[in-house]
Write a protein that holds these residues in place. Structure first.
Motif, PDB file in Angstrom:
ATOM      1  N   ILE A 299       0.818  -1.224   0.000  1.00 50.97           N
ATOM      2  CA  ILE A 299       0.000   0.000   0.000  1.00 50.97           C
ATOM      3  C   ILE A 299       0.851   1.274   0.000  1.00 50.97           C
ATOM      4  O   ILE A 299       0.310   2.380  -0.032  1.00 50.97           O
ATOM      5  CB  ILE A 299      -0.976   0.011   1.188  1.00 50.97           C
ATOM      6  N   GLY A 300       2.173   1.132   0.034  1.00 51.50           N
ATOM      7  CA  GLY A 300       3.029   2.304   0.177  1.00 51.50           C
ATOM      8  C   GLY A 300       2.996   3.283  -0.971  1.00 51.50           C
ATOM      9  O   GLY A 300       3.347   4.450  -0.804  1.00 51.50           O
TER      10      GLY A 300
ATOM     11  N   ARG B 119      -5.458   9.188   1.824  1.00 52.23           N
ATOM     12  CA  ARG B 119      -5.518  10.388   2.642  1.00 52.23           C
ATOM     13  C   ARG B 119      -5.694  10.014   4.108  1.00 52.23           C
ATOM     14  O   ARG B 119      -6.110   8.909   4.445  1.00 52.23           O
ATOM     15  CB  ARG B 119      -6.625  11.330   2.182  1.00 52.23           C
ATOM     16  N   SER B 120      -5.385  10.951   4.959  1.00 56.07           N
ATOM     17  CA  SER B 120      -5.450  10.688   6.400  1.00 56.07           C
ATOM     18  C   SER B 120      -6.870  10.877   6.923  1.00 56.07           C
ATOM     19  O   SER B 120      -7.752  11.396   6.237  1.00 56.07           O
ATOM     20  CB  SER B 120      -4.496  11.629   7.140  1.00 56.07           C
ATOM     21  N   CYS B 121      -7.076  10.452   8.166  1.00 55.44           N
ATOM     22  CA  CYS B 121      -8.360  10.617   8.836  1.00 55.44           C
ATOM     23  C   CYS B 121      -8.646  12.110   9.051  1.00 55.44           C
ATOM     24  O   CYS B 121      -7.744  12.877   9.391  1.00 55.44           O
ATOM     25  CB  CYS B 121      -8.310   9.892  10.179  1.00 55.44           C
TER      26      CYS B 121
ATOM     27  N   ILE C 100      -8.918   1.710  -0.455  1.00 58.64           N
ATOM     28  CA  ILE C 100      -8.311   0.446  -0.044  1.00 58.64           C
ATOM     29  C   ILE C 100      -8.481   0.169   1.455  1.00 58.64           C
ATOM     30  O   ILE C 100      -8.446  -0.975   1.884  1.00 58.64           O
ATOM     31  CB  ILE C 100      -6.820   0.405  -0.444  1.00 58.64           C
ATOM     32  N   VAL C 101      -8.704   1.213   2.239  1.00 62.95           N
ATOM     33  CA  VAL C 101      -8.941   1.000   3.669  1.00 62.95           C
ATOM     34  C   VAL C 101     -10.206   0.171   3.871  1.00 62.95           C
ATOM     35  O   VAL C 101     -10.205  -0.828   4.611  1.00 62.95           O
ATOM     36  CB  VAL C 101      -9.037   2.343   4.417  1.00 62.95           C
ATOM     37  N   ASN C 102     -11.292   0.547   3.217  1.00 58.69           N
ATOM     38  CA  ASN C 102     -12.541  -0.212   3.333  1.00 58.69           C
ATOM     39  C   ASN C 102     -12.424  -1.587   2.689  1.00 58.69           C
ATOM     40  O   ASN C 102     -13.049  -2.553   3.153  1.00 58.69           O
ATOM     41  CB  ASN C 102     -13.698   0.562   2.712  1.00 58.69           C
TER      42      ASN C 102
ATOM     43  N   LEU D 161       1.467   4.765   5.173  1.00 61.81           N
ATOM     44  CA  LEU D 161       1.099   3.623   6.013  1.00 61.81           C
ATOM     45  C   LEU D 161       0.398   4.081   7.284  1.00 61.81           C
ATOM     46  O   LEU D 161      -0.608   3.483   7.703  1.00 61.81           O
ATOM     47  CB  LEU D 161       2.342   2.813   6.361  1.00 61.81           C
ATOM     48  N   VAL D 162       0.890   5.127   7.907  1.00 65.23           N
ATOM     49  CA  VAL D 162       0.283   5.623   9.136  1.00 65.23           C
ATOM     50  C   VAL D 162      -1.146   6.109   8.867  1.00 65.23           C
ATOM     51  O   VAL D 162      -2.067   5.848   9.652  1.00 65.23           O
ATOM     52  CB  VAL D 162       1.138   6.735   9.765  1.00 65.23           C
ATOM     53  N   ALA D 163      -1.345   6.801   7.751  1.00 66.49           N
ATOM     54  CA  ALA D 163      -2.690   7.249   7.389  1.00 66.49           C
ATOM     55  C   ALA D 163      -3.611   6.044   7.179  1.00 66.49           C
ATOM     56  O   ALA D 163      -4.762   6.034   7.630  1.00 66.49           O
ATOM     57  CB  ALA D 163      -2.637   8.104   6.126  1.00 66.49           C
TER      58      ALA D 163
END
Length: 205
Positions: free
Chosen positions: A39-40, A45-47, A64-66, A93-95
């Motif tokens: 995913i890098g 985008r971040s929260c 891709i998060v969902n 990755l942190v996002a």
């Protein structure tokens, strides 16, 4: 047994992949199913703290998060791997992890977590600590190895020369497999630990 591996490096065949692939070989030998998500290089985008996931049961940004959420729910263990940038994990990755953990409301208790970090030289321990915090806030036991879960390399392929780092990855995969299997047996015999109602304490009166 299923392990989901999140590779946060933007380089598909870089040194972080060498570490991950060393673990995959052990998992496969132990009969553990694995899936690696790279995913890098994704545009994530971040929260934005909109709180809509509490209503929808999923992140408002449908990416891709969902797509990863049901895979996370189905797995017994999660490996998160990252290169080190300025003594911290890849911001993409942190996002991804922030939104994945915050927007998924299933019980993560006793899923086994493991973080893997890769750097030329320094910043490994701080990145390792940063990633482990996602697990420890979620009731997820953290798998350990014979050393902190790190490997060294700068140019592509250099991590393959880090014999101790590769051994650390193999040991981590074996320990993680043992922990997942032990938890599965314990869950059958004793169930999950009792949960109390959350106590939310603020520090503003």
């Amino acid at each position: 047994m299923k392990v989901l591996i999140i590779n946060g490096s933007p380089r598909a065949n870089g040194n972080t992949s060498i570490a991950v692939n060393e673990m995959v070989k052990v998992f496969e030998a132990e009969g553990v199913e694995t899936e690696v998500l790279q995913i890098g290089m994704k545009d994530i985008r971040s929260c934005i703290a909109c709180g809509k996931c509490a209503e929808k049961g999923a992140c408002v940004f449908d990416d891709i998060v969902n797509e990863t959420a049901p895979k996370f729910e189905a797995c017994n263990g999660l490996v998160v791997a990252s290169p080190v940038y300025y003594a911290s994990a890849n911001a993409t990755l942190v996002a991804f992890l922030t939104r994945l953990f915050y927007s998924t409301h299933f019980d993560k208790t006793m899923k086994v977590g493991a973080s893997v970090v890769c750097a030329r030289r320094g910043g490994l321990s701080s990145t390792f600590d940063e990633l482990n915090k996602f697990f420890t806030i979620s009731g997820m036991p953290v798998a350990s190895s014979q050393y902190w879960n790190s490997i060294h390399g700068r140019a592509a392929g250099e991590a393959a020369q880090d014999e101790e780092g590769l051994q650390t990855m193999r040991t981590l995969a074996r320990n993680m497999t043992f922990l997942m299997k032990s938890i599965a047996l314990g869950r059958e015999a004793y169930g999950l630990p009792e949960k109390e109602a959350p106590a939310r304490t603020n520090f503003i009166r």
